[in-house]
Write an enzyme that holds these catalytic residues in place. Structure first.
Site, PDB file in Angstrom:
ATOM      1  N   ASN A 134      -6.113   3.036  10.898  1.00  0.00           N
ATOM      2  CA  ASN A 134      -5.363   1.861  11.341  1.00  0.00           C
ATOM      3  C   ASN A 134      -5.083   1.843  12.839  1.00  0.00           C
ATOM      4  OD1 ASN A 134      -3.631   4.092  10.264  1.00  0.00           O
ATOM      5  ND2 ASN A 134      -2.007   2.900  11.230  1.00  0.00           N
ATOM      6  N   HIS A 144      -1.713  -8.244   2.972  1.00  0.00           N
ATOM      7  CA  HIS A 144      -1.482  -8.899   4.269  1.00  0.00           C
ATOM      8  C   HIS A 144      -2.391  -8.378   5.376  1.00  0.00           C
ATOM      9  CE1 HIS A 144       0.983  -5.953   6.696  1.00  0.00           C
ATOM     10  NE2 HIS A 144       1.123  -5.401   5.495  1.00  0.00           N
ATOM     11  N   CYS A 157       3.762   0.744  12.475  1.00  0.00           N
ATOM     12  CA  CYS A 157       4.741   1.458  11.654  1.00  0.00           C
ATOM     13  C   CYS A 157       5.566   2.429  12.467  1.00  0.00           C
ATOM     14  CB  CYS A 157       4.036   2.212  10.527  1.00  0.00           C
ATOM     15  SG  CYS A 157       3.147   1.123   9.393  1.00  0.00           S
ATOM     16  N   SER A 161      -3.583  -3.398   0.685  1.00  0.00           N
ATOM     17  CA  SER A 161      -2.441  -4.274   0.951  1.00  0.00           C
ATOM     18  C   SER A 161      -2.941  -5.655   1.324  1.00  0.00           C
ATOM     19  CB  SER A 161      -1.597  -3.694   2.088  1.00  0.00           C
ATOM     20  OG  SER A 161      -0.430  -4.453   2.310  1.00  0.00           O
ATOM     21  N   THR A 217       9.339  -7.055 -12.239  1.00  0.00           N
ATOM     22  CA  THR A 217       8.726  -8.354 -12.505  1.00  0.00           C
ATOM     23  C   THR A 217       7.701  -8.681 -11.425  1.00  0.00           C
ATOM     24  OG1 THR A 217      10.745  -9.141 -13.561  1.00  0.00           O
ATOM     25  CG2 THR A 217       9.175 -10.815 -12.821  1.00  0.00           C
ATOM     26  N   ALA A 265       0.818  -1.213   0.000  1.00  0.00           N
ATOM     27  CA  ALA A 265       0.000   0.000   0.000  1.00  0.00           C
ATOM     28  C   ALA A 265       0.849   1.259   0.000  1.00  0.00           C
ATOM     29  CB  ALA A 265      -0.935   0.001   1.199  1.00  0.00           C
ATOM     30  N   THR A 266       2.009   1.221   0.637  1.00  0.00           N
ATOM     31  CA  THR A 266       2.866   2.407   0.650  1.00  0.00           C
ATOM     32  C   THR A 266       3.263   2.800  -0.763  1.00  0.00           C
ATOM     33  OG1 THR A 266       3.727   1.987   2.880  1.00  0.00           O
ATOM     34  CG2 THR A 266       5.093   3.325   1.412  1.00  0.00           C
ATOM     35  N   GLN A 302      -7.356  -0.917   5.768  1.00  0.00           N
ATOM     36  CA  GLN A 302      -8.047  -1.552   6.883  1.00  0.00           C
ATOM     37  C   GLN A 302      -9.508  -1.863   6.582  1.00  0.00           C
ATOM     38  OE1 GLN A 302      -6.514  -2.526   9.662  1.00  0.00           O
ATOM     39  NE2 GLN A 302      -4.545  -1.559   9.239  1.00  0.00           N
TER      40      GLN A 302
END
Length: 358
Positions: A140, A186, A304, A184, A222, A72-73, A168
């Site tokens: 978050n 995960h 983070c 994201s 890739t 996501a960043t 989220q």
């Protein structure tokens, strides 16, 4: 160990893991091909990527395309940097650092305030030169659900693009309309190292990373069929289980509020994803608490910012003092959390708090 840190990351869904294994095959298998190669193995890998792209896209609004990123960043950077260099970027005061720091690095940040319950309402002005407004759907740290529908409307009235950090929210609730949406894998039981930026049809982005331009000429590098396949299946499972997962989380939330009744809730109790319980006890030594509760995985704030020594900018934005913010903890639970685990964790944490004389 009991895991209660779902905002930091989530357990990998077994379905996602199984989907990934085929595309990790070594020389004896056929799943390790480069999806950008023209031969048969490459085409097989490319087909897996496109299947996953469709599955990920199914949880976004119609009328857009999915650009795979490393997370996501990267997606948020592509959205903010790729939409131009002229004009201001209005961001809520409780955005993730990937949004706040990027807008500030460009010298374009205009910060939108939030109320004590963590809501960023539209009854505030944006600069005349605003080109982009960014408001996350679910915070978050404190879990507040933002009025993104209203902000999308305000952005259109201002002639600006609208960006949602839906990290989220995606896979847990319907994602609302926007021009760009970052997610994201995960955070909803997919693998780490893969994310996406959804871009509405008609929105033009500039390339911010030069190279092979593998993703629609916007993102070079890739692609990993294994990570993307896991992402796709995690999205598919989330879509199938969304209602069931939400009901499970609601039951955990109701019990958690009973178990932590003596704590003060940070942020709204209603306009909130109920898988996030951010609470505080005045005078609490959180570092000591975490040391004494080593078998319970929870957070003292945003993962983070862990170890940075900085007070949470989110908790400060809703009016907490430094001391109140430093006396707060975040418990996150979800699909694989059992009621027994939650109750055991609460017993452990509350006993450790009592040992501090609180």
């Amino acid at each position: 160990m009991i895991y209660l840190d779902y905002q930091a990351t989530t357990p990998l869904a077994p379905e996602a893991r199984d989907a990934m294994l085929r595309w990790l095959d070594g020389p004896e298998g056929t799943g390790f091909g480069n999806p950008h190669s023209p031969h048969r193995m490459g085409r097989m890998a490319a087909a897996a990527v496109e299947l996953a792209r469709d599955r990920v896209a199914a949880l976004f609004p119609p009328g857009g395309k999915v650009i795979f990123t490393g997370g996501a960043t990267e997606a948020l950077n592509l959205a903010i940097r790729g939409t131009g260099s002229e004009g201001s970027v209005s961001v809520s005061a409780i955005e993730h650092s990937a949004v706040l720091d990027t807008a500030q690095a460009l010298g374009q940040a205009h910060v939108l305030n939030v109320s004590q319950d963590g809501q960023c309402n539209t009854r505030q002005d944006v600069p005349d030169d605003v080109r982009l407004i960014a408001v996350m759907q679910v915070n978050n740290e404190i879990g507040t659900v933002q009025p993104t529908i209203d902000w999308h409307r305000k952005a259109k009235e201002a002639g600006a693009l609208f960006l949602i950090d839906a990290v989220q929210a995606y896979g847990k609730m319907p994602v609302t309309e926007a021009d760009m949406i970052a997610v994201s894998a995960h955070k909803f039981h997919g693998p780490k190292g893969i994310g996406a930026l959804w871009v509405r049809d008609g929105v033009e982005l500039n390339e911010v990373q030069t190279g092979g331009g593998q993703e629609s000429g916007l993102r070079s590098g890739t692609l990993s069929p294994a990570l993307i396949a896991g992402f796709g299946v995690a999205a598919q499972v989330a879509a199938e289980r969304m209602m069931h997962d939400a009901e499970h989380v609601e039951a955990l939330w109701m019990r958690a509020r009973e178990l932590f009744a003596d704590w003060t809730l940070n942020g709204s109790s209603d306009a909130r994803w109920h898988g996030n319980l951010n609470i505080r006890r005045d005078g609490l030594d959180v570092a000591r608490l975490m040391s004494e509760c080593r078998n319970v995985m929870f957070s003292a704030g945003s993962a983070c910012a862990s170890g940075s020594g900085r007070t949470s900018h989110v908790l400060k934005a809703i009016g907490l003092t430094d001391q109140q913010a430093k006396s707060s903890i975040r418990l996150g639970f979800g699909r694989y959390t059992t009621m027994e685990e939650l109750e055991k964790a609460a017993e452990t944490i509350n006993a450790a708090v009592q040992d501090q004389g609180l």
